[in-house]
Write a protein that holds these residues in place. Structure first.
Motif, PDB file in Angstrom:
ATOM      1  N   SER A  90       0.848  -1.197   0.000  1.00 28.89           N
ATOM      2  CA  SER A  90       0.000   0.000   0.000  1.00 28.89           C
ATOM      3  C   SER A  90       0.883   1.247   0.000  1.00 28.89           C
ATOM      4  CB  SER A  90      -0.916   0.000   1.234  1.00 28.89           C
ATOM      5  OG  SER A  90      -1.779  -1.120   1.220  1.00 28.89           O
ATOM      6  N   ALA A  91       0.768   2.022  -1.044  1.00 30.30           N
ATOM      7  CA  ALA A  91       1.619   3.202  -1.232  1.00 30.30           C
ATOM      8  C   ALA A  91       1.134   3.927  -2.484  1.00 30.30           C
ATOM      9  CB  ALA A  91       3.086   2.798  -1.389  1.00 30.30           C
ATOM     10  N   THR A  92       1.791   5.010  -2.783  1.00 34.07           N
ATOM     11  CA  THR A  92       1.556   5.686  -4.066  1.00 34.07           C
ATOM     12  C   THR A  92       2.666   5.288  -5.018  1.00 34.07           C
ATOM     13  OG1 THR A  92       0.429   7.572  -3.059  1.00 34.07           O
ATOM     14  CG2 THR A  92       1.381   7.905  -5.234  1.00 34.07           C
ATOM     15  N   TYR A  93       2.287   4.883  -6.205  1.00 37.54           N
ATOM     16  CA  TYR A  93       3.254   4.447  -7.209  1.00 37.54           C
ATOM     17  C   TYR A  93       3.326   5.502  -8.303  1.00 37.54           C
ATOM     18  CZ  TYR A  93       3.327   0.016  -4.812  1.00 37.54           C
ATOM     19  OH  TYR A  93       3.492  -0.959  -3.846  1.00 37.54           O
ATOM     20  N   LEU A  94       4.536   5.970  -8.549  1.00 38.62           N
ATOM     21  CA  LEU A  94       4.760   7.006  -9.552  1.00 38.62           C
ATOM     22  C   LEU A  94       5.560   6.440 -10.705  1.00 38.62           C
ATOM     23  CD1 LEU A  94       5.812   9.014  -6.616  1.00 38.62           C
ATOM     24  CD2 LEU A  94       4.466  10.301  -8.212  1.00 38.62           C
ATOM     25  N   CYS A  95       5.043   6.619 -11.911  1.00 37.84           N
ATOM     26  CA  CYS A  95       5.858   6.268 -13.069  1.00 37.84           C
ATOM     27  C   CYS A  95       6.667   7.509 -13.446  1.00 37.84           C
ATOM     28  CB  CYS A  95       5.001   5.817 -14.232  1.00 37.84           C
ATOM     29  SG  CYS A  95       3.839   7.048 -14.840  1.00 37.84           S
ATOM     30  N   ALA A  96       7.808   7.273 -14.057  1.00 35.60           N
ATOM     31  CA  ALA A  96       8.666   8.378 -14.459  1.00 35.60           C
ATOM     32  C   ALA A  96       9.439   7.956 -15.700  1.00 35.60           C
ATOM     33  CB  ALA A  96       9.622   8.773 -13.347  1.00 35.60           C
ATOM     34  N   THR A  97       9.808   8.928 -16.477  1.00 37.57           N
ATOM     35  CA  THR A  97      10.565   8.624 -17.678  1.00 37.57           C
ATOM     36  C   THR A  97      11.540   9.760 -17.972  1.00 37.57           C
ATOM     37  OG1 THR A  97      10.385   8.061 -20.030  1.00 37.57           O
ATOM     38  CG2 THR A  97       8.778   9.630 -19.168  1.00 37.57           C
ATOM     39  N   LYS A  98      12.561   9.460 -18.762  1.00 33.95           N
ATOM     40  CA  LYS A  98      13.533  10.494 -19.106  1.00 33.95           C
ATOM     41  C   LYS A  98      14.280  10.082 -20.356  1.00 33.95           C
ATOM     42  CE  LYS A  98      17.375   8.834 -16.180  1.00 33.95           C
ATOM     43  NZ  LYS A  98      18.664   9.256 -16.729  1.00 33.95           N
ATOM     44  N   THR A  99      15.002  11.057 -20.891  1.00 34.20           N
ATOM     45  CA  THR A  99      15.902  10.768 -22.002  1.00 34.20           C
ATOM     46  C   THR A  99      17.315  10.926 -21.485  1.00 34.20           C
ATOM     47  OG1 THR A  99      15.905  13.084 -22.693  1.00 34.20           O
ATOM     48  CG2 THR A  99      14.281  11.637 -23.710  1.00 34.20           C
ATOM     49  N   GLY A 100      18.108   9.908 -21.582  1.00 32.46           N
ATOM     50  CA  GLY A 100      19.504   9.993 -21.184  1.00 32.46           C
ATOM     51  C   GLY A 100      19.681  10.571 -19.797  1.00 32.46           C
ATOM     52  N   ALA A 101      20.480  11.627 -19.710  1.00 35.14           N
ATOM     53  CA  ALA A 101      20.798  12.216 -18.417  1.00 35.14           C
ATOM     54  C   ALA A 101      19.882  13.382 -18.073  1.00 35.14           C
ATOM     55  CB  ALA A 101      22.254  12.694 -18.413  1.00 35.14           C
ATOM     56  N   ASN A 102      18.837  13.557 -18.829  1.00 33.61           N
ATOM     57  CA  ASN A 102      17.951  14.683 -18.581  1.00 33.61           C
ATOM     58  C   ASN A 102      17.023  14.428 -17.400  1.00 33.61           C
ATOM     59  OD1 ASN A 102      19.054  16.094 -20.702  1.00 33.61           O
ATOM     60  ND2 ASN A 102      17.614  15.272 -22.186  1.00 33.61           N
ATOM     61  N   ASN A 103      16.239  15.454 -17.098  1.00 28.45           N
ATOM     62  CA  ASN A 103      15.373  15.404 -15.934  1.00 28.45           C
ATOM     63  C   ASN A 103      14.266  14.374 -16.091  1.00 28.45           C
ATOM     64  OD1 ASN A 103      16.939  17.493 -15.071  1.00 28.45           O
ATOM     65  ND2 ASN A 103      15.411  19.072 -15.439  1.00 28.45           N
ATOM     66  N   LEU A 104      13.758  13.973 -14.923  1.00 25.39           N
ATOM     67  CA  LEU A 104      12.655  13.028 -14.903  1.00 25.39           C
ATOM     68  C   LEU A 104      11.325  13.725 -15.142  1.00 25.39           C
ATOM     69  CD1 LEU A 104      13.519  10.864 -11.765  1.00 25.39           C
ATOM     70  CD2 LEU A 104      13.401  10.057 -14.122  1.00 25.39           C
ATOM     71  N   PHE A 105      10.435  13.040 -15.820  1.00 25.43           N
ATOM     72  CA  PHE A 105       9.052  13.478 -15.937  1.00 25.43           C
ATOM     73  C   PHE A 105       8.198  12.460 -15.195  1.00 25.43           C
ATOM     74  CE2 PHE A 105       9.470  16.955 -18.858  1.00 25.43           C
ATOM     75  CZ  PHE A 105      10.610  16.673 -19.574  1.00 25.43           C
ATOM     76  N   PHE A 106       7.441  12.947 -14.224  1.00 25.11           N
ATOM     77  CA  PHE A 106       6.648  12.060 -13.370  1.00 25.11           C
ATOM     78  C   PHE A 106       5.188  12.050 -13.776  1.00 25.11           C
ATOM     79  CE2 PHE A 106       9.296  10.570  -9.973  1.00 25.11           C
ATOM     80  CZ  PHE A 106      10.334  11.473  -9.910  1.00 25.11           C
ATOM     81  N   GLY A 107       4.562  10.910 -13.563  1.00 28.99           N
ATOM     82  CA  GLY A 107       3.111  10.850 -13.584  1.00 28.99           C
ATOM     83  C   GLY A 107       2.581  11.387 -12.267  1.00 28.99           C
ATOM     84  N   THR A 108       1.295  11.500 -12.160  1.00 30.71           N
ATOM     85  CA  THR A 108       0.684  12.065 -10.954  1.00 30.71           C
ATOM     86  C   THR A 108       0.697  11.093  -9.789  1.00 30.71           C
ATOM     87  OG1 THR A 108      -1.470  11.370 -11.795  1.00 30.71           O
ATOM     88  CG2 THR A 108      -0.834  13.663 -12.166  1.00 30.71           C
TER      89      THR A 108
END
Lengths: 118, 110
Positions: free
Chosen positions: B84-102
């Protein structure tokens, strides 16, 4: 490995005061650290990217004069909330980019600092 | 359009159920796909990552990426109350910043 700490874990302050939050990478050197803010039941919002030895890059809408970021060493970044107001109450989370993580350059997060401004 | 879209839930399942968490993304340049788990009042912890398309399994967790449909999934088998927790997906290109889901709030009921 790849442990990031934050201090303090929570802080309560009066409106108008300044609060400093520290973020440390304990077992690796991080040239880049990130500061996020998270409101209840919402996702992480990137505030700024902090590079060691240079000025931080702020996201659109984040006041750089209000949220002062200093990344003076490869293991420490600080966020100072100046003249805090109740609307600044939030959960502040830092992360550090590890050159040794899997995948390489991934971010490891600190435990967060809960700020309550009265 | 957000870079990463994620159903916020909440999602409640009985103990032992199979959980499916999903995200979609818009930028075909994203290469790394991650799932973070965040317990209440804690910072996110990296749970799994995948590079490019394919599946990755770690114990009860399986991460799946379909780059053709820009779809990211996390499956949890034999779910436990401790999941039980909040699960966040995230993605990025190479060494760039992460983009998170809500984030999706998951509750596993004993």
């Amino acid at each position: 490995g790849a442990v990031v700490s934050q201090h303090p874990s929570w802080v309560i302050c009066k409106s108008g005061t300044s609060v400093k939050i520290e973020c440390r990478s304990l077992d690796f050197q991080a040239t880049t650290m990130f500061w996020y803010r998270q409101f209840p039941k919402q996702s992480l919002m990137l505030m700024a990217t902090s590079n060691e030895g240079s000025k931080a890059t702020y996201e659109q809408g984040v006041e750089k004069d209000k949220f002062l970021i200093n990344h003076a060493s490869l293991t420490l970044s600080t966020l100072t909330v100046t003249s805090a107001h109740p609307e600044d109450s939030s959960f502040y989370i830092c992360s550090a980019r590890s050159p040794f993580g899997r995948p390489k350059e991934t971010q490891y997060f600190g435990p967060g600092t809960r700020l309550l401004v009265l | 359009q957000k870079e990463v879209e994620q159903d916020p839930g909440p999602l409640s399942v009985p103990e032992g159920a199979i959980v499916s968490l999903n995200c979609t993304y818009s930028n075909s340049a994203f290469q790394y796909f991650m799932w973070y788990r965040q317990y209440s009042r804690k910072g996110p912890e990296l749970l799994m990552y995948t590079y490019s398309s394919g599946n990755k399994e770690d114990g009860r967790f399986t991460a799946q990426v379909d780059k053709s449909s820009k779809y990211i999934s996390l499956f949890i088998r034999d779910s436990q109350p401790s999941d039980s927790a909040t699960y966040l997906c995230a993605t990025k290109t190479g060494a760039n910043n992460l983009f998170f889901g809500t984030g999706t709030r998951l509750t596993v009921i004993p």
